[in-house]
Structure formats: C-alpha cells, structure tokens
Design an enzyme around this catalytic site. Structure first.
Site, short mmCIF file in Angstrom:
data_model
loop_
_atom_site.label_atom_id
_atom_site.label_comp_id
_atom_site.label_asym_id
_atom_site.label_seq_id
_atom_site.Cartn_x
_atom_site.Cartn_y
_atom_site.Cartn_z
N GLY A 1 77.22 44.88 59.29
CA GLY A 1 75.78 44.77 59.48
C GLY A 1 75.22 43.41 59.14
O GLY A 1 74.31 42.91 59.83
N CYS B 1 66.53 47.51 34.21
CA CYS B 1 65.80 47.00 33.05
C CYS B 1 66.78 46.36 32.08
O CYS B 1 67.73 46.99 31.65
CB CYS B 1 65.05 48.12 32.35
SG CYS B 1 64.20 47.62 30.86
N GLN C 1 71.40 51.86 58.56
CA GLN C 1 71.23 53.05 57.73
C GLN C 1 70.94 54.31 58.55
O GLN C 1 71.09 55.42 58.05
CB GLN C 1 70.11 52.83 56.72
CG GLN C 1 70.17 53.73 55.50
CD GLN C 1 71.44 53.58 54.72
OE1 GLN C 1 72.23 54.52 54.60
NE2 GLN C 1 71.68 52.40 54.16
N HIS D 1 80.66 51.12 57.92
CA HIS D 1 80.92 51.84 56.67
C HIS D 1 79.78 52.76 56.26
O HIS D 1 79.90 53.50 55.28
CB HIS D 1 81.23 50.85 55.54
CG HIS D 1 80.04 50.13 55.00
ND1 HIS D 1 79.47 50.45 53.79
CD2 HIS D 1 79.31 49.11 55.50
CE1 HIS D 1 78.44 49.65 53.56
NE2 HIS D 1 78.33 48.82 54.59
N THR E 1 90.07 36.48 66.52
CA THR E 1 90.91 37.59 66.98
C THR E 1 90.32 38.92 66.51
O THR E 1 89.97 39.08 65.34
CB THR E 1 92.34 37.44 66.45
OG1 THR E 1 92.86 36.19 66.90
CG2 THR E 1 93.23 38.57 66.94
#
Length: 739
Positions: free
Chosen positions: A76, A328, A184, A206, A242
């Site tokens: 992506g 955090c 997504q 994936h 390739t």
C-alpha cells in the site's frame, strides 16, 4: 485467532492479517518448484508469467477493472507513493495544488509533506466528529491549479467509510484526478473502481490475508504517471523490477477468496464486532465509541475509556492483542492524529483502544476477550477503592513492566522541556548553596561548615525489570549513584513509593522495599522511612543524603581541558530493557542487564578519588551524550568521543537496528544532535546508542592524562567493564564523535 505460543487472542486485524491457509497452499509450488523469471521466454519463465497474469486477473475481477489497468507493487505504501508523486510530477505543467484529508494514513500524508518541500501547495481538509470528510469542504478547497485529490476509502483507526462517490463527482466536474487508498476496505466491504469512479486506487495484500510485501495499484486507462521506479519494462513499463511471483500468486488467491466470500465475511465481521461491543458496554458505565455509527467498516471497534491510559490498559489485558489510540509517556503525550482531527478531547483519546476482528476470530474468543477487557477497565478505573486480593495473584507471577507504560530512567521528561521549566523557576539566593540546579549536576550540595557539606539527591521511576526485588535493587543503586558521582559518601536514604494497591498485591511492594534495603545495606547505609502515595502504576526510588568536604566536590563546572574520559559500565541498557519488555531477548540476557543495573557504582567511586580527577557524572536518563553535554556546557569545554572505544552490551546494536529503541533515547538524540558533530561514518543507530536512556548506568570520569592508565587498570582489576572513550578539549565547542 490465538497466538500458538502465548495463547493470546488476536484482535488487531486492521494492523495486519495472517496468511490464509488456502493462500499459502497456492503459493507453495512457487516457493518450492516454480522459480523462473517471468520475463524469460523459456518454459521456466512462461510458467511464472502465467501465474502472474492469472493473479492479475483475480485482483482485477475483485476491483472490477481491466487487466491493463492494474500493476503489482510492494504494498500500500508504494501504491500511494506512486499514485501521488506520479500524478504530481506528470501534471505539474497543469498546476501544483494537491488536496487530502487530515485522517489519511502516513503513507499518504508523508508523501504530501514531501511534495510540499518540493514546492507543491498542499491543502489538508478536516473531518467531522465521526471522522468523515465533507465533500463540500473538498470543493471549497479546489483552486484553478488543483491537480489531485487523495482520500482514503475507509479509515484504519475508527473505520469510517468516506463518501468517495460524492467526492469523485466533484473531482470530475473540475477535471481533477482522484486517488483512493483502499488498503483498509478491501476484504470487508465492496471495492468497485467503476462504481467509486476513481482514477487510482491502492491495494495492500496483508490487509486481506495475503502476504506482507505485496500490493497493487489500479490506474485508470488514460491516466499518465511519472515513474517511481526506473529500470526494465516490467508491469507494462510502469514499474521496473522482477516480479515477486510468490507473493503475487498469494495476493491473487486472496483476492479470489474475497470476491467469492465477501458478503458472508461482511456479515460475520459485523456480528463479531457487535457481539464484542455489546459485551463490553453492557458492563462498563463510562465509554465512548468513535467513528461513524452507520458508515463504518464491519469489523472495527474504536472505543475510549475516560480516565484510563490506553497503554496501561493494553498491558493489563495482556491476553488480548489490540492497538492503542494514544501513547502516554512521562516525556510526551501522543494522541492519535485521527482522534485529534475528530476533536476527541485528550482525556478521552488517552483511553482509546482499537479492536478489529477477522475471519479467524471465534465466538469463544470474543466472549473471553470482552470479559478480559471489562475486568481490566474496571480494575483501572479511578474510583476503584479496593485493595488487590493477594490470594488471587501470586507475586511470582507478576511482571512489573506490564503495569507501566514506560521503563526506568527512559521516562524522564524531555531535556529540552526540563530546561525550559527550570529557567522559569526563581532561585532563592543562599551563600551556603554550593551546587544547585544551574549546571544540571547529579545532586545538590549545601555547605554546613568549612569542613562539611551535605549532598542530596532524589531519584525514582517506573519498573525497568519484571521482578519486584530486582526493581528495588536497581532503583536503590540508581539513586545512590548520584551521590557517588559527586565524590561524596552516602549517609542514609528515604524511600519514595507510588503503588497501585488495587492492581497489585502488597507483597509486591514488600519485595521492592526488601530489594532496596539489601542494596542500601551493601552501600553501608540505612533507609530511614519515606513516603507513599496510591498510583495507577508502580514507581519507586529514594532520597539519598551524603557528605563531602566542600573542596572535593566533583561538580560539572570543574572539568579540565585534556582530561581523559573513562566510562565504567557499557551502554545499551534502555534499548535492551525495552527488548526484554517486548519478550524479544532471552532470560540470560535479561539477567545480565539486570545485574549491570543493580551493580553499585560504589567501588568505582572509591577508586577514582585516589587519582587526579576533575569531574564525574553518572550516565542515566539523558544518555551518554546528554550527560557529557552537561559537563562541557558547564565547564565551557568541548569533547572528543571515539565510537570504537565506547563499550556496548552485546545485543544492544542488533535490537537498535531492528528499531527497538525507547522514546526517551530518541528524544535525547533530538535534543543533543545540534550540539554534536557526528562523523559521517557514525550511523543513526550508533547515534541513538550514544544517547540511549540508561537506568543505573556507569560513571563517566574525567581524569588527568598522567593517571588515566593507572585508574583504568584498577577499575578493570576490580571487575568493571571500563574503557577510555575520549577526552575533553579546549574551547567552548561542540562534542565531536569520531569513528
């Protein structure tokens, strides 16, 4: 789906998906037998060429596009880069204005930032409280020189599906290219390029049970792109290199399965997500669900729990793998930019987690996971007024680092922030104050009389190791080190404790205090009381008081030109401690670094005072270069450090090269890099290692050239991994790092 080794329930399918068994089976022959180059004309090449074209057909059937409109990429990110850069550079003669939204994936936003540096004008439109782009805002942003709009199909964090067809209509009216990142959405909802009416669309394998490292890009016929990768004429002369036959076969089969099973998968995902959501919210009173209530991915639940830190919650629910919507650290608060764009208040965003189900998720896992999440949230709620039942959990089972978001001295406030704060704090003048906070020394010194001065330091932090007793020892050794670094003799200490008595049994605190007491005894001092507070996570440290003759103080401003620098412990403690928490290093390495941190700097301090030394500091949270800079700036000197002479713990470099670096170490480098001249041969990984946030690290001693060999020899004879790493130099200048 459960992790085979750890029995952990996987609810992070939006991050990545496992390879489907059917996909792996189809790929296997191209791993074992069919290895030919698709560009070759012989039988070996033709076999793989046919496999590539069959996979192309499968992906095209899923997207409803023609075979000549699809190329394979590495994923992506490459597809987004090629689309955006390709349009921008190929159409710069038409204009230089690009539009995107505030909630795009970094693989889009970072490309836009790059192009902005290249001279393109960028407009980033906002979203509403549901994370949805308003097409009217897109239209208002259009100018005569707008050439590209890039909007994702569905958001990866909150799941909101964007009104692509409405945006496409606007783009067509203004003759503007439209790119859509569909990474997504594929495999969860219908993705039809003709229905969406987009010019370019990115695919990431994936995300729908194909391998990692393979993707695709739809390019509408007639759309011209400037090449991103140059070379031979692979992929219709659009992408050199390739073909990755093995993974192309995989993404083809995954696309085939999605087209075949999409309706069933969609309904199954929605059922599982709703089951998870209902089982959570029916047992928790305070929550907020983020994202669009209707136009949303069927598998995604983004939920906030006010008053709870997401990372602490994830550590508590360790049997469930999910993602946090905020991170955090004591040195920073990183709110998801998506939640920030949606206007989610910080106190709510801080408690946000993303749960995403997939086709291997079972009903049983959902029921178990929802109970774990509910129990964890209720356990962490601020209104919990109940001591942890020690009979329900054994201290032997406790992993302390799972109860905190940070590790040891890596949790220090960023040095640049601390400097800014301290400059604004007024200093009460007192002639008896010998060392205050003006030069960032290890401890403060107050003169009692001509022969005696009191040295005092306070240090405390979150667990750096899992074992409570070892944590107590390390925290005590770290606190004592400040006294040793000043050349002083410790007299006594007091404990400072923050403890979550509703999360951990009190026996854990007993073990922490015992570890500290034993280490204090080793130092020859007593612990005379202390102070405790109830906290959301465990913290421990000590106030240590010592004494010294006023003329023998080793403050930062006493350093001398040409004095040689000796380091008494190796670096890499912060990086390796992070690796231990993530379960990446073995028990032997964990014990080794724990032993290094628990070792007192007492013997090194006793040895060094017998030589001609000008100053000393201990290497802790600000890293070697941060603490060295405190010396050079206070003494108006420079320094030369030789990387090849600096000792590192074995394994630290390997972890760092893999990206296992605590935030504190990264912040240290960011703070110090403009004050340091790094040789071009010094890699970024080694720069981070030199700035690694240490906990209970070694002493950095400045000794005269005449005494350097004698001091080093005695340190080595006493079992220390000491090394001469460089020297101080004349003039107030930058620190130089040489190979």
């Amino acid at each position: 789906m459960k992790d085979r080794d750890n029995n952990i329930i996987y609810l992070d399918y939006n991050a990545t998906t496992p390879i489907s068994p059917e996909v792996a089976e189809v790929m296997k022959p191209f791993l074992e037998s069919y290895f030919g180059n698709p560009s070759s004309s012989h039988v070996f090449g033709m076999k793989t060429k046919m496999a590539v074209e069959n996979a192309r057909k499968q992906v095209c059937e899923l997207l409803n596009c023609e075979l000549d409109e699809l190329i394979f990429t590495s994923g992506g990110s490459e597809s987004n880069n090629y689309s955006i850069k390709g349009i921008a550079y190929a159409n710069r003669h038409r204009g230089n204005h690009l539009i995107t939204s505030a909630i795009e994936h970094p693989a889009t936003l970072e490309v836009y930032k790059f192009l902005e540096r290249e001279g393109f004008r960028i407009t980033i439109v906002g979203v509403d409280e549901f994370g949805m782009v308003n097409p009217e805002d897109i239209e208002k942003a259009i100018t005569p020189d707008t050439i590209l709009i890039s909007i994702m199909h569905a958001n990866n964090e909150v799941g909101t599906i964007q009104p692509i067809k409405a945006i496409s209509k606007i783009a067509k009216q203004h003759d503007i290219f439209l790119h859509c990142d569909a990474a997504q959405s594929i495999g969860k909802i219908s993705v039809d390029v003709k229905d969406l009416d987009v010019d370019l669309l990115s695919v990431a394998g994936h995300k729908f049970y194909a391998p990692k490292g393979i993707g695709a890009l739809y390019i509408r016929r007639g759309v011209k792109l400037e090449k991103l990768i140059h070379g031979a004429n692979h992929e219709s002369d659009l992408r050199a290199g390739t073909e990755n036959v093995l993974e192309i076969v995989g993404i083809g089969q995954a696309a085939h399965i999605v087209k075949q099973d999409l309706e069933e998968l969609h309904d199954r995902y929605k059922y599982l997500r709703d089951l998870l959501c209902d089982n959570i919210i029916s047992h928790i009173s305070d929550f907020k669900i983020n994202g669009h209530p209707e136009q949303s991915l069927p598998n995604t639940l983004n939920i906030s729990f006010p008053g709870i830190e997401a990372n602490t919650l994830l550590d508590e629910m360790e049997e469930v793998a999910a993602s946090a919507g905020a991170a955090c650290h004591s040195d920073d608060i990183n709110i998801s930019y998506v939640l920030e764009a949606m206007g989610i208040p910080v106190d709510i965003a801080m408690g946000t987690i993303r749960l995403s189900v997939g086709k291997f998720t079972t009903d049983e896992e959902i029921l178990k996971a929802s109970k774990i999440i509910v129990d964890s949230v209720n356990k962490l709620k601020n209104d919990v007024d109940q001591i942890c039942d020690s009979s329900s959990i054994s201290s032997d089972e406790i992993k302390l680092t799972h109860y905190t978001h940070g590790l040891g001295c890596a949790c220090k406030i960023r040095p640049q922030y601390l400097e800014r704060v301290l400059k604004s704090v007024p200093i009460f003048p007192d002639p008896n104050v010998i060392v205050g906070n003006s030069h960032s020394d290890d401890a403060s010194v107050f003169k009692i009389d001509n022969n005696t001065a009191i040295v005092q330091s306070l240090d405390f932090f979150t667990p750096i190791v899992d074992d409570p007793y070892e944590f107590g020892q390390i925290a005590a050794a770290n606190a004592l080190s400040d006294i040793y670094a000043m050349g002083a003799q410790p007299l006594f200490a007091q404990n400072i404790v923050g403890f979550p008595d509703h999360r951990l049994p009190m026996d854990v605190l007993t073990q922490i205090l015992k570890g500290a007491s034993d280490k204090a005894s080793e130092a020859g001092i007593s612990i005379l009381g202390g102070h405790t507070v109830e906290d959301t996570e465990p913290k421990f440290g000590m106030v240590v008081s010592g004494k010294i003759h006023p003329d023998k103080i080793l403050s930062n401003d006493k350093a001398k030109d040409n004095h040689v620098l000796i380091l008494t412990k190796p670096l890499g403690l912060g990086i390796l401690s992070t690796a231990v928490k993530r379960g990446i290093v073995d028990n032997d390495k964990a014990k080794e670094i724990s032993q290094i941190m628990a070792t007192l700097n007492k013997r090194a301090a006793e040895i060094m005072v017998n030589y001609d030394i000008s100053t000393c500091t201990d290497i802790t949270g600000f890293g070697l270069l941060g603490h060295l800079y405190e010396i050079t700036s206070a003494s108006e000197l420079g320094a030369e450090i030789y990387l090849s002479k600096v000792p590192f713990i074995s394994g630290a470099y390997d972890c760092a090269i893999s990206g296992i670096i605590p935030g504190g170490s990264k912040n240290n480098l960011k703070h110090i890099e403009d004050k340091v001249d790094f040789s071009n041969e010094i890699s970024n990984v080694h720069r981070l290692l030199l700035c690694d946030a240490q906990t209970s690290g070694g002493l950095l001693i400045a000794v005269s050239s005449n005494d350097k060999e004698k001091l080093l020899s005695e340190l080595l004879d006493n079992g220390m991994n000491a090394s001469i790493i460089g020297s101080l130099t004349k003039g107030k200048g930058k620190i130089s790092i040489l190979k």
